[in-house]
Design a protein around this motif. Structure first.
Motif: not given
Length: 256
Positions: A111-121
């Motif tokens: 699901t996260a990889m389906a997004c264009d941009i990923r940031i994380a805690a």
């Protein structure tokens, strides 16, 4: 709309929260259907220019599919054709940001990889643990992970099922940046507002262009990009951008 999928609007930003923290934000078919509803609503809403996806609580972004529900599929074929929440997120026309607040495991990683941009805690972790249960991911795990971290690192994650922490994910390029847990949503909104200030048609077209670049040869990708550029150049927003540049003022984009 399932109560386990929370949908909000903050100015030009849409926010989808996977809201089942007591089950590590694991997904059910009902929740997948609600994600489709949310995506459909945002895709047809011209006032929404960027979408953030996150999880409720501090422990988990999403642990993927609720394994307790999987036995309810009476045949492998029905399992194959189940509503897929990763497909729902890939269906977003607007630019998307995953704000990964904790575990992104299995379908949660997809699901996260389906997004264009990923940031994380700084407390987030990422894994493809399906092999530990006797199967593999089916929501785009291999292709997206190989593109994100390279074939060898993808193989390491998929074939062992072991997690990596946020720091490793950043080094491998799976995420763009790490922020303190308390600042995660604010940082996601900062990025989203920056995107929302740009020409909306150009931003949506850039998303199409980036995804097409995965599938096409270099020559075809450049031709496609040039065609998309021409389409953008013909919009009222492009005229406004050039006029604002000449007049030394901020542009006012209207998605036309």
């Amino acid at each position: 709309m399932s109560d386990n999928i929370r949908v909000e609007r903050d100015g030009l930003i849409g926010i989808i929260t996977i809201n089942r923290p007591e089950k590590l934000n694991s997904m059910t078919p009902e929740m997948a259907s609600s994600l489709v509803e949310a995506v459909t609503a945002f895709n047809t809403d011209d006032t929404i220019r960027c979408v953030i996806l996150t999880g409720a609580g501090q422990k988990s972004f999403s642990a993927g599919s609720d394994i307790g529900v999987l036995d309810e599929y009476d045949t492998p074929w029905n399992f194959r054709n189940r509503p897929d929440y990763c497909d729902a997120i890939r269906g977003l026309l607007k630019p998307s940001i995953a704000a990964v607040n904790g575990y992104a495991f299995g379908g949660g990683l997809e699901t996260a990889m389906a997004c264009d941009i990923r940031i994380a805690a700084d407390t987030a972790s990422f894994a493809a643990p399906e092999i530990k249960l006797g199967w593999i991911g089916g929501g785009g795990m291999a292709v997206n992970l190989a593109h994100a971290v390279g074939p060898s690192n993808a193989a390491l994650m998929i074939m062992t099922g072991d997690p990596i922490d946020a720091q490793q994910a950043e080094r491998w390029g799976l995420i763009s940046r790490i922020v303190p847990q308390a600042s995660l949503l604010a940082e996601a909104k900062k990025i989203a507002n920056s995107i929302a200030a740009r020409a909306p048609i150009a931003a949506e077209t850039a998303k199409l262009n980036l995804r097409a670049a995965w599938d096409k040869s270099i020559a075809d990708a450049i031709t496609y990009e040039r065609d998309l550029q021409t389409i953008c150049f013909a919009t009222e927003d492009a005229n406004e951008g050039r006029a604002a540049f000449k007049q030394k003022r901020p542009p006012v984009f209207k998605r036309r």
